[in-house]
Design an enzyme around this catalytic site. Structure first.
Site, PDB file in Angstrom:
ATOM      1  N   VAL A 128     -22.461 -21.130  -5.636  1.00  0.00           N
ATOM      2  CA  VAL A 128     -23.100 -19.819  -5.566  1.00  0.00           C
ATOM      3  C   VAL A 128     -21.938 -18.837  -5.699  1.00  0.00           C
ATOM      4  CG1 VAL A 128     -24.418 -18.208  -4.155  1.00  0.00           C
ATOM      5  CG2 VAL A 128     -25.028 -20.637  -4.176  1.00  0.00           C
ATOM      6  N   PRO A 129     -21.748 -18.250  -6.881  1.00  0.00           N
ATOM      7  CA  PRO A 129     -20.486 -17.599  -7.243  1.00  0.00           C
ATOM      8  C   PRO A 129     -20.239 -16.218  -6.627  1.00  0.00           C
ATOM      9  CG  PRO A 129     -22.043 -17.383  -9.025  1.00  0.00           C
ATOM     10  CD  PRO A 129     -22.710 -18.236  -7.983  1.00  0.00           C
ATOM     11  N   CYS A 130     -20.009 -16.194  -5.338  1.00  0.00           N
ATOM     12  CA  CYS A 130     -19.709 -14.929  -4.658  1.00  0.00           C
ATOM     13  C   CYS A 130     -18.361 -14.361  -5.111  1.00  0.00           C
ATOM     14  CB  CYS A 130     -19.751 -15.103  -3.151  1.00  0.00           C
ATOM     15  SG  CYS A 130     -18.716 -16.427  -2.513  1.00  0.00           S
ATOM     16  N   HIS A 131     -17.523 -15.191  -5.712  1.00  0.00           N
ATOM     17  CA  HIS A 131     -16.226 -14.710  -6.208  1.00  0.00           C
ATOM     18  C   HIS A 131     -16.394 -13.744  -7.374  1.00  0.00           C
ATOM     19  CE1 HIS A 131     -17.122 -18.348  -8.594  1.00  0.00           C
ATOM     20  NE2 HIS A 131     -16.471 -17.745  -9.582  1.00  0.00           N
ATOM     21  N   ARG A 132     -17.578 -13.689  -7.983  1.00  0.00           N
ATOM     22  CA  ARG A 132     -17.814 -12.810  -9.129  1.00  0.00           C
ATOM     23  C   ARG A 132     -18.160 -11.381  -8.721  1.00  0.00           C
ATOM     24  NH1 ARG A 132     -21.486 -17.246 -12.257  1.00  0.00           N
ATOM     25  NH2 ARG A 132     -19.791 -18.747 -12.599  1.00  0.00           N
TER      26      ARG A 132
END
Length: 166
Positions: A128-132
């Site tokens: 779940v790409p919270c780094h984006r």
């Protein structure tokens, strides 16, 4: 059935994968902020088919061969957190959104701060790409796994050949 698997080395260090039945409930990096006590993850497993598939998909991501994940997720959180985490999965690979854009996408334009807090509590990093999600000014604001890992993940997705961190 709860269980976990600690992966071998990755470019961002070892990862602890936590499953609840056949759904991913957590991906944690070494020294990950907001990581629960590993004792709550259930027994360690080196041969669990579900967790091994998660580890394989993550390895493909790190090798540059995967841009999306096909993994059932059961991350524990409030309904608002769940809505933020679902929206994170809509941010295309290699792109970034601001907290404001994410809040607007959710139909909650005044909730940038709440969106940021929910983003920071995402227990399923990378998948779940919270780094984006970045600051409105383009700054790399906090990341549960550390800003250097966030920088690496973003560079990796932009195919900038980032150097290994670990």
């Amino acid at each position: 059935m709860r269980r976990h698997l600690v992966t071998g080395p990755t470019p961002v260090g070892a990862l602890t994968l936590f499953a609840d039945d056949d759904a991913l409930a957590g991906v944690y990096m070494t020294d990950h902020r907001h990581q629960p006590d590993v004792a709550t993850f259930g027994p360690a497993s080196d041969d669990d088919p579900f967790l091994l598939d998660v580890a394989l998909q993550l390895a493909e991501y790190f090798d540059g061969d995967r841009t999306t994940f096909d993994i059932a997720i059961a991350a524990p959180g409030t309904p608002f957190q769940q809505s933020v985490w679902d929206a994170l999965r809509e941010i295309p690979y290699g792109e970034t959104w601001s907290y404001r854009r994410l809040a607007e996408h959710l139909g909650r334009p005044g909730a940038s701060r709440a969106v940021g807090l929910a983003n920071g509590r995402n227990p399923v990093s990378i998948v779940v790409p919270c780094h984006r999600v970045i600051g409105a000014d383009g700054s790399l604001t906090g990341y549960g796994g550390g800003v250097e890992r966030k920088r690496w993940l973003l560079a990796h997705e932009r195919a900038a050949e980032p150097a290994a961190l670990f």
